[in-house]
Design a protein around this motif. Sequence first.
Motif: not given
Length: 326
Positions: A30, A75, A102
């Motif tokens: 990422v 994240d 995600r």
Amino acid sequence: MAVKQTGKTCFVICPIGESGDEVRNWSDDVFFGLIQPIADDFGYVARRAIDDAKPGEITNHMIRDIFESDLVIADLTLLNPNVFYEIGIRHITKKPYIHLARAGTKIPFDTAGIGTIFIESGSFSGSDRARDELRSQLKMIEEDALNFENPVSRYRERITIEESGDPSNKVLIEILDRLDRIESHPNMIADQIELRDKSRPKSGLFLSYEGWNSLLKSGDLDSSIDKSDLSIENSLKNQKYRLFFNPKNNKSKIISFENDGLIGDGRNENENTWRVKNGFLEIFGEDKKIFSRFLKMKNDNQFVAIQNNDTRNIDGQFIKPLSLFD
């Protein structure tokens, strides 16, 4: 796009894991495949805390980065407690931040109202979509088109207002409390909003149009309501908003207000054209009859619907600036 060396900093909050494990591999993909190259394009120096602290350790240096960086990207994948702790600190500052995760991550309720960029792993189209969304978000940040108001920052403002000791701020505090309840419990809105006129058999901020005009002219709401037509028009034209058209069922859509008086994004038979008149945002349907009327709050640029005899919108509607990519 050439790299712009502007000295801007982007601090990335992410799950760390151990070298070579699945968590670290995800974070590396990422960071190096998504965040760093796009941040570079916009002139940000992106970095993580992995090399500055032991995994799991929250240091003074890290707290400084969270507070002082020009941008923070978090994240939320794996719902790591440290990540939520750190992004919660960032929310205090009202400075730019971006949430990503995600695809399939179930974002907790307390942050579900804040837009998240979802990354579809193993899909070229999904990866491209995440890149496009991140670029769009950064572009809006560069244009200062986003409002990073959040419950934490509003609470700090509320404390400041209370400590001022100014009795005229009581109305503002009540409005802030009501907006927080609307955002936190949209399905309870009918129970939270007081019936204002017994002649109308439903809840809502109901007062006649003349009554609201009289209240505005009285000066009682001077500290709370933006009454300048020009100020309201400028704020509407300069950014996109989210209209909660059915708050009880948590239904909303992105809406934009064009210079020619048309609704741009989100236009339909109910929301077709708009105007600002006498301190009110008025939205008209395709039949050219008024559909909804809103007041603009000075504190956080939100618009709260009022119920009049000539309006047809659902109770409790409100409009808020986009705070993250939607």
